[in-house]
Design a protein around this motif. Sequence first.
Motif, short mmCIF file in Angstrom:
data_model
loop_
_atom_site.label_atom_id
_atom_site.label_comp_id
_atom_site.label_asym_id
_atom_site.label_seq_id
_atom_site.Cartn_x
_atom_site.Cartn_y
_atom_site.Cartn_z
N GLN A 241 0.85 -1.19 -0.11
CA GLN A 241 0.08 0.03 0.08
C GLN A 241 0.87 1.15 -0.02
N ALA A 265 -5.61 7.01 4.73
CA ALA A 265 -6.03 8.26 5.03
C ALA A 265 -5.20 9.03 5.84
N SER A 266 -3.76 8.91 5.54
CA SER A 266 -2.54 9.52 6.02
C SER A 266 -1.72 10.31 4.96
N GLY A 267 -2.30 10.40 3.84
CA GLY A 267 -1.53 11.49 2.97
C GLY A 267 -1.06 10.65 1.84
N LYS A 268 -1.16 9.54 1.24
CA LYS A 268 -0.57 9.06 0.18
C LYS A 268 -0.94 9.74 -1.01
N THR A 269 -2.21 9.98 -1.32
CA THR A 269 -2.85 10.58 -2.36
C THR A 269 -2.50 12.10 -2.54
N ASN A 270 -2.55 12.83 -1.39
CA ASN A 270 -2.08 14.21 -1.29
C ASN A 270 -0.69 14.36 -1.80
N ASP A 292 -1.86 4.65 -4.13
CA ASP A 292 -2.21 3.70 -3.18
C ASP A 292 -1.69 2.17 -3.22
N LYS A 319 -12.50 14.90 2.06
CA LYS A 319 -12.28 15.85 3.33
C LYS A 319 -10.94 16.46 3.09
N ASP A 320 -11.26 17.74 3.44
CA ASP A 320 -10.14 18.66 3.39
C ASP A 320 -9.39 19.09 2.01
N ARG A 394 -15.44 10.06 -0.85
CA ARG A 394 -14.31 9.77 -2.03
C ARG A 394 -14.64 10.25 -3.05
N ARG A 425 -0.06 9.14 11.05
CA ARG A 425 -0.41 10.17 11.65
C ARG A 425 0.35 9.85 13.17
N PHE A 505 2.52 15.14 10.90
CA PHE A 505 1.36 15.22 11.64
C PHE A 505 1.59 15.46 12.97
N TYR A 519 1.47 19.02 3.42
CA TYR A 519 0.80 19.44 1.98
C TYR A 519 1.84 19.52 1.08
N ASN A 522 5.72 19.36 1.91
CA ASN A 522 6.31 18.13 2.27
C ASN A 522 7.40 17.72 0.99
#
Length: 612
Positions: A241, A265-270, A292, A319-320, A394, A425, A505, A519, A522
């Motif tokens: 993953q 939900a810890s930032g891979k896509t971002n 992912d 989200k966000d 999503r 996180r 985080f 964001y 990074n």
Amino acid sequence: MADPDKAMDDAGLTNPRVRDYVRHWAEVTGADRIEVVSAADDARLIEEALAAKELEPAGIGRYYSRSYHKDTARSEERTIVATNNPKDKGVYNNWRPASEMRPLLESKMRGALVGKTMYVVPYLMAPPGNELAPWAAGVELTDTRTVVLHMIRMARVGVEFVNDLDDPDSFVRAVHVTGELELLGHGTPDDQRYFVTVADERTILHFGSSYGGNALLGKIAHGLRQGAYDGWDSRRFLAEQYMLIGIHDKETGETYHICGGFPSASGKTNLAMMLPPDALGDRYHVSFYGDDIAWLWVDEESGRLYGMNPEYGVFGVAKDTNETTNPTALHSVDEGTGAIFTNVAYNPQTQEVWWEGRTPEPPADVTGWLDWMGAPIADREPGDTSPWAHPNSRFTTTLDNVPNIAPDYNAASGVPIDAIIFGGRTRDREPLIRAISDLAEGVYDGLTLGAEATFAAEGVEGQLRYDPMSNRPFMAYGEGDYARHYLDVVGAAKELPIFAHVNWFQRDPEDGHFLWPGYRENLRPLLWLIQLKKGEVTGRQTPVGIIPTKDELLLDGVDITPEDLETILSIDVDRWKQEIGFREEHLAQFERMPEEIWEAHRRVAAALDAEA
Ligand code: GTP
Ligand code: SPV
Ligand code: MN
């Protein structure tokens, strides 16, 4: 009863073993109609889904869907890896005998499609021609049209991917039956849902959901669980993953590739969609390979570790996501992209969508707005602050829509990997980045990746939920065997990637603000990591890895106080010593953990002791 042969003839599906499989499941499920799907069917299926109200329009060329309100996320408790060998049992894989699970799932699926259509979705989880493609073909059977539409966005779909296999039997059999969602006893002792991968029979049997990884079987069930098992069984590859990016230096012309695992939900896509900060944008460009999943292997010719993204799309957390945090993600779901939003808030009058963090405040005029369950916002009691969108809502969009997609994302070769990073996180202890050049210490670091649990955890105070390599929910076989295989695959490379642990985080203990702006910023620690690997900077050695000095990080334009910077670039030795005790317990649960990993653990512990 349907006529499977006619449907397959009409679609040109010729693989005789696939045909046997489709016939078998047509009979078991009693489907009334069979439809074989290719990506070219998308426009027609969209029209049908709109007419049936399974989708609603969200502006031009974008769509909205809502799932059953108890069916909104991957279910870990109901997910099982089954095989014929009890030695495959691990701590996390919920192992059960194949002989028990197969008949159970067949009984749940028997007759379940009477009166319904069974869609046949042939797919490939690899760039065509990739050397791991022999493990990447599959055929999903599903009863749900929106699942088909998601699969077309998330995987390469068409009969051409299974007709001419070298071994016609080498495809994953992936069967998805939704069931009567209202009657499945979600979360009760009588829960009827079962998400089973029969790994040594390359068969996936999922019953009881039509959401995300529970239902799009190419993604997590095949791309991660089955892929991991196949990679180990063949001794050839890892399925992780991980996101996968390229960082291009326009000044030197060089490109570096980094992959890495952060829990869900810890930032891979971002990270994968990152637009460099303005101050660095003239020099650097970040390109997206995957957000992912990455499959990793050693390329025989060059002897280097290579990676590729088996997916063809993005299933991203809404989200966000906004213009500041991730403009790239917003553009990837612009009008005309064919994107599908799931479980966000929706306004059927204006066809707009909204989610928490899309704008600082929700739309002021609530006329027409419905929350993710379809309830009018205007009818809410005063003071009702429940979110408009589900926290796991999503967006789904294909890679071609991602503005920073790498030009060679579809190349058969994959890309050489320079660095592997882990992150979660973590509100304290973990610095912004710490680099590790030793293989065993890098793998040890991944195995002890911890992250804040995102739901009620029975954890000890100060202890995180461990999520080895961010694969805890996708672990297919024993953790000790997994560590051995990881060491063997990566260790076979002539040039080792550098490892690093990152943390975006860390928080202020008093007011809870994030110490690092995250964001787009990074990119800075990642550039430092590449410089470190090239010997251009030296950093500062600590017991848990090398961390950057303040002057080495390119910090122009970053909004951070000197105190916060100090904190994220330092090691709290006492907290780390406490952590070492937790790690010892964590690792001791696993059978056959390689001695190299224990040695790495003792080295780190001794270095921390020496520090005091
Ligand atoms: P999965 O698709 O579930 O595997 O998640 P993911 O790892 O791809 O996570 P994603 O990038 O979607 O981010 C999850 C959440 O973390 C979103 O709400 C983001 O806005 C938030 N996030 C991502 N990167 C950062 C960061 O650098 N700092 C902060 N504070 N939040 C972030
Ligand atoms: C995750 O939860 O890690 C995801 C989403 O990527 S799902 O496909 O639903 O598993
Ligand atoms: Mn994920």
